[in-house]
Design a protein around this motif. Structure first.
Motif, short mmCIF file in Angstrom:
data_model
loop_
_atom_site.label_atom_id
_atom_site.label_comp_id
_atom_site.label_asym_id
_atom_site.label_seq_id
_atom_site.Cartn_x
_atom_site.Cartn_y
_atom_site.Cartn_z
N UNK A 14 0.80 -1.21 0.00
CA UNK A 14 0.00 0.00 0.00
C UNK A 14 0.84 1.27 0.00
N UNK A 15 2.10 1.17 0.38
CA UNK A 15 2.96 2.34 0.45
C UNK A 15 3.76 2.57 -0.83
N UNK B 33 10.55 11.05 -0.83
CA UNK B 33 10.67 10.08 0.26
C UNK B 33 9.69 8.93 0.14
N UNK B 34 9.41 8.50 -1.09
CA UNK B 34 8.48 7.40 -1.33
C UNK B 34 9.16 6.31 -2.14
N UNK C 68 -0.75 2.40 -10.66
CA UNK C 68 -1.30 3.73 -10.38
C UNK C 68 -1.04 4.68 -11.54
N UNK C 69 0.04 4.42 -12.25
CA UNK C 69 0.44 5.23 -13.39
C UNK C 69 0.85 4.27 -14.50
N UNK C 70 0.47 4.57 -15.73
CA UNK C 70 0.96 3.74 -16.84
C UNK C 70 1.15 4.60 -18.09
N UNK D 40 -4.15 6.05 -5.16
CA UNK D 40 -3.05 6.98 -4.84
C UNK D 40 -2.96 8.07 -5.92
N UNK D 41 -4.09 8.62 -6.27
CA UNK D 41 -4.13 9.57 -7.39
C UNK D 41 -3.33 10.84 -7.11
#
Length: 446
Positions: free
Chosen positions: A38-39, A62-63, A91-93, A332-333
């Motif tokens: 999830x992070x 920091x992710x 989340x992104x493509x 996580x938009x």
């Protein structure tokens, strides 16, 4: 030999998109692509060009970002079920121009025109055709791109000086600004033992860029422009006049021809010093886009650095490109949008990116600041950045459809049949119409 060459040229049409945006291999930049966390911000792409930007994003925010790279040949079929089910979805493509318009009208990408993204406000900051390609049929922005990929003709300066009397890009562009001029240059080169292009497929981009109209209009009618019909004749003339070297794109002979003469020994290959002069030839030029300089020419012709230039052909064109957006089902938009923003309109990041990679940006605010700073050693100091920005301005927006990849391939296949003498022009065109109807019954053909 004819049968072998036809297969190779057809393979070019099918495989061309495989090198569009750099190497594509399965893997991840920051962990296992199947790990659920999830992070973690999950990103999928068909290219490895996001690896370094992801490192920058992780350090700044920091992710952790997990990049899954799927080879482009498998990318649409592997990504589609994931997006439709939501299970293991990124989340992104990213999307490539070959299948971009198949995706923008679906609900895969988040609508970036709406709050809180407000991508409509960015329209004036991007090169027109690039921004337009990321829209759906209702004008909503679904994806953005940081790059523009117009093309030109990369040529060998030493041959230009010897045969044409100049290596100046402007003068050479004038010589090749029409089809008649292009063929005249081909005749002069042939007289001195050189070939204008590696193969007939090199001119397909000019045929596509000339008289630009969508393949299919609003009434679902196939649009067969004069330029597409003339493609048959131009390709045939290249073959009959012996202006090409029978070295199809992506083939070993094509790669070898960039670094020097090639010889025929059951197939074109790097020249043998003992080969007879009559068995040797050298290719003068290549139709390639922005990324062709760094991903094709430099790796294949390292020892000829400084002997190259880039100029215009009969018409402007573009080839490839990578667009990026947020998965509509992502949880996580906000973080996903932060990544998309960095890739597409973060001035500090894009300035560093362009200077480090040579990627020509679509983002005008950065281009205006950096465009005059480029001097490419491989091109003998020529500023290819400003050259390509000028070409990008001439590309007509709104002409790409969801049918393009398949229709381009079908047309190219029939051009080959005609060039090889297997069909008359009329027979080849009629067969093309039949193939279109079989592939897309909804399209009205002549």
């Amino acid at each position: 030999m004819k049968k072998r060459l036809s297969w190779s040229l057809l393979l070019t049409l099918i495989m061309g998109i495989a090198l569009l945006a750099g190497c594509s291999d399965s893997g991840s930049a920051s962990g296992d692509g199947e790990k659920e966390d999830d992070d973690v911000l999950k990103v999928w792409s068909f290219t490895d060009e996001l690896k370094e930007p992801i490192k920058t994003f992780e350090e700044k925010n920091g992710v952790k970002v997990e990049l899954t790279i799927v080879p482009i040949a498998d990318y649409p079929t592997k990504l589609k079920p994931v997006l439709e089910s939501g299970v293991g979805a990124p989340d992104v493509f990213t999307g490539e121009v070959a299948f971009l318009k198949q995706w923008t009208d679906r609900d895969y990408w988040e609508n970036l025109s709406q709050e809180p993204y407000n991508a409509d406000e960015l329209e004036g900051d991007y090169i027109d055709y690039v921004y337009d390609l990321g829209k759906d049929s209702e004008g909503n922005v679904k994806a953005l791109s940081w790059q523009t990929t117009p093309g030109g003709i990369f040529y060998k300066r030493s041959i230009a000086k010897e045969v044409l009397g100049t290596d100046d890009p402007g003068q050479l562009g004038e010589m090749m600004s029409s089809w008649d001029g292009l063929f005249e240059v081909g005749e002069q080169l042939k007289a001195e033992g050189y070939r204008l292009f590696p193969d007939e497929g090199a001119i397909r981009w000019f045929a596509k860029g000339e008289d630009p109209e969508p393949w299919v209009n609003e009434d679902d009618e196939l649009v067969m422009t004069d330029a597409k019909l003339n493609y048959f004749d131009h390709a045939k003339k290249l073959r009959e006049k012996d202006y090409t070297a029978f070295a199809p794109e992506w083939s070993p002979s094509w790669n070898a021809s960039m670094s020097g003469p090639i010889a025929y020994n059951g197939g074109w290959e790097e020249v043998d010093e003992d080969a007879a002069a009559s068995d040797k030839t050298e290719v003068f030029s290549y139709a390639l886009p922005t990324w062709g300089l760094h991903s094709v020419l430099k790796p294949n012709a390292e020892d000829t650095s400084g002997d190259w230039g880039v100029t215009t052909g009969p018409v402007p064109y573009f080839w490839g490109g990578t667009w990026i957006g947020i998965y509509s089902g992502s949880e996580k938009k906000d973080l996903a949008w932060d990544f998309v923003k960095m890739m597409t309109h973060d001035e500090e990041f894009l300035t560093d990116w362009a200077k480090e990679t040579g990627d020509v940006l679509s983002y005008k605010p950065v281009n205006e600041k950096i465009k005059d700073e480029f001097s490419e050693p491989f091109l003998n100091g020529q500023n290819n950045y400003t050259f390509f920005l000028d070409q990008a301005k001439k590309i007509e927006p709104g002409i790409v459809t969801k049918y393009d990849q398949q229709l381009d391939t079908l047309l190219g296949g029939q051009v080959i049949e005609y060039v090889d003498g297997k069909k008359t022009k009329e027979e080849a065109i009629e067969e093309f119409y039949k193939q279109v109807k079989n592939a897309y019954p909804e399209i009205k053909t002549p």
